[in-house]
Motif scaffolding. Sequence first.
Motif, short mmCIF file in Angstrom:
data_model
loop_
_atom_site.label_atom_id
_atom_site.label_comp_id
_atom_site.label_asym_id
_atom_site.label_seq_id
_atom_site.Cartn_x
_atom_site.Cartn_y
_atom_site.Cartn_z
N VAL A 81 0.87 -1.17 0.00
CA VAL A 81 0.00 0.00 0.00
C VAL A 81 0.91 1.22 0.00
CG1 VAL A 81 -1.70 1.34 1.30
CG2 VAL A 81 -1.86 -1.16 1.24
N LEU A 82 0.61 2.20 -0.85
CA LEU A 82 1.42 3.41 -0.95
C LEU A 82 0.77 4.53 -0.16
CD1 LEU A 82 2.23 3.22 -4.76
CD2 LEU A 82 3.40 2.11 -2.85
N THR A 83 1.57 5.26 0.59
CA THR A 83 1.05 6.31 1.45
C THR A 83 1.92 7.55 1.34
OG1 THR A 83 0.31 6.76 3.71
CG2 THR A 83 2.28 5.40 3.48
N PHE A 84 1.86 8.45 2.32
CA PHE A 84 2.62 9.71 2.26
C PHE A 84 4.08 9.49 2.64
CE2 PHE A 84 0.85 9.33 6.53
CZ PHE A 84 1.92 9.67 7.36
N ARG A 85 4.94 10.40 2.18
CA ARG A 85 6.36 10.32 2.49
C ARG A 85 6.68 11.06 3.79
NH1 ARG A 85 11.24 10.70 -1.16
NH2 ARG A 85 11.85 9.53 0.72
N ASN B 27 6.39 15.55 -0.36
CA ASN B 27 5.08 15.13 -0.85
C ASN B 27 4.50 16.01 -1.96
OD1 ASN B 27 4.15 12.77 0.93
ND2 ASN B 27 4.92 14.23 2.43
N GLN B 28 4.88 17.25 -2.02
CA GLN B 28 4.33 18.14 -3.04
C GLN B 28 5.19 18.10 -4.30
OE1 GLN B 28 1.32 19.65 -2.84
NE2 GLN B 28 1.15 18.47 -0.95
N PHE B 29 5.06 17.02 -5.04
CA PHE B 29 5.79 16.83 -6.30
C PHE B 29 7.29 16.90 -6.06
CE2 PHE B 29 1.68 18.74 -7.38
CZ PHE B 29 1.15 17.73 -8.15
N GLY B 30 7.75 16.13 -5.07
CA GLY B 30 9.18 16.10 -4.77
C GLY B 30 9.99 15.59 -5.96
N GLY C 131 5.10 11.24 -3.19
CA GLY C 131 6.13 10.25 -3.43
C GLY C 131 5.66 9.05 -4.20
N GLN C 132 4.59 9.20 -5.00
CA GLN C 132 4.10 8.04 -5.76
C GLN C 132 3.47 8.40 -7.10
OE1 GLN C 132 0.15 6.42 -4.11
NE2 GLN C 132 1.07 7.26 -2.24
N SER C 133 2.62 9.43 -7.17
CA SER C 133 1.91 9.73 -8.43
C SER C 133 1.35 8.46 -9.04
CB SER C 133 2.84 10.46 -9.42
OG SER C 133 2.99 11.81 -9.07
N SER C 134 0.42 7.85 -8.33
CA SER C 134 -0.06 6.51 -8.68
C SER C 134 -1.28 6.49 -9.59
CB SER C 134 -0.35 5.72 -7.40
OG SER C 134 -1.21 6.43 -6.54
N PHE C 135 -1.60 7.59 -10.28
CA PHE C 135 -2.59 7.53 -11.36
C PHE C 135 -1.90 7.00 -12.61
CE2 PHE C 135 -5.89 11.03 -10.03
CZ PHE C 135 -6.34 10.20 -9.03
N ALA C 136 -1.27 5.86 -12.48
CA ALA C 136 -0.53 5.24 -13.58
C ALA C 136 -0.39 3.76 -13.31
CB ALA C 136 0.85 5.89 -13.74
#
Length: 362
Positions: free
Chosen positions: A83-87, A110-113, A135-140
């Motif tokens: 599961v991916l969460t916040f950095r 977290n803000q587009f690091g 830290g993920q941008s998981s719409f992919a």
Amino acid sequence: MTTTAVLSRDPAAPFTVEAVEIDGPRADEILVRVHATGICHTDLVTRAAGAADHPVLLGHEGAGVVEAVGAAVTGVRPGDRVVLTFRHCGSCRNCRAERPAYCLRAAKLNQFGARADGSARVTVAGTPVRDGFFGQSSFAAYALTAADNTVVVDTEVDPAVLAPLGCGFLTGAGAVLNVLRPDRDARVAVYGVGAVGMAGVLAAVASEVAELAVVEPSPARRALALELGATAALDPAADDIVPAIRKLTDGGATHALDTTGSSRVLATAAAAAAIGGTVVAVGLGAGVPEIDLRDIVLGGKVVRGCLEGDAVPATFIPHLLELHAAGRFPIDRLVTRYPHTEINVALAEHRAGTVVKPVLIW
């Protein structure tokens, strides 16, 4: 590699499904094959960062399987379900105090690091994509993550159910279980029962509280809250909320959760709280609530904020999964699945209040 992503090129226009190029993992990165991604309000309000020449790749509630790891990564291996969460940095005073949501480097991470060397992780037609969201941008279909925001889970639970544990369900359940901590005599009120509020409802039900009232404009969501264990559901357009809550909870809510981000609703929650009651706000809204100082002082009331459920994801997400396995946290009732190509349909139905948590399937 070439993969598929959902991009935002203009916050006023629909999302677009496009082919993108994603780089391989560097030494400290993890490549995750994303199976599902929750859509969160934070994704939508962040779209304003986009521009036609710099498309944005959002998504911060991913779940999937690790494809590859960099040479410096420990504790995560290819094949792990995650599961991916916040950095969070893990080393500042707040991280050391087990308050990672308040990490002193949170904004940068977290803000587009970006990568330290400025190289692109994701490009579309040769143009760098604004990515690294949480830290993920998981719409992919694939995402590059880090060890601190990649939680390994030993479960066969549907990824669509797992995904919202990275933020929305974590936030609502954590606000109740980690901050409010109601006992069986508690009289709880939840304001706004979208995904965050509904997770709070489930956490309160799991705590076996005495009374649980929800305030929500959507008839469908009010009905679902009652099915899931709420003892009363109020319509803010039809009910006078403060006296109604006081009547339902025998003098006021001992514990209240406000998920709306509305200063007016927060003021209402404070007014409807019992003597000695606590109100926790989790919605990132705007405005200054008109709270009666005499009421707060004479009533010994507490109003406080809460970010990401004050949770340590590496331990709290597995705890929530234990509750789910025991039948005490039925988050599967909150999820509606959509093919990622139907993101705009999902958003329309979410805005209409007919679904609680839309989740994209890859």
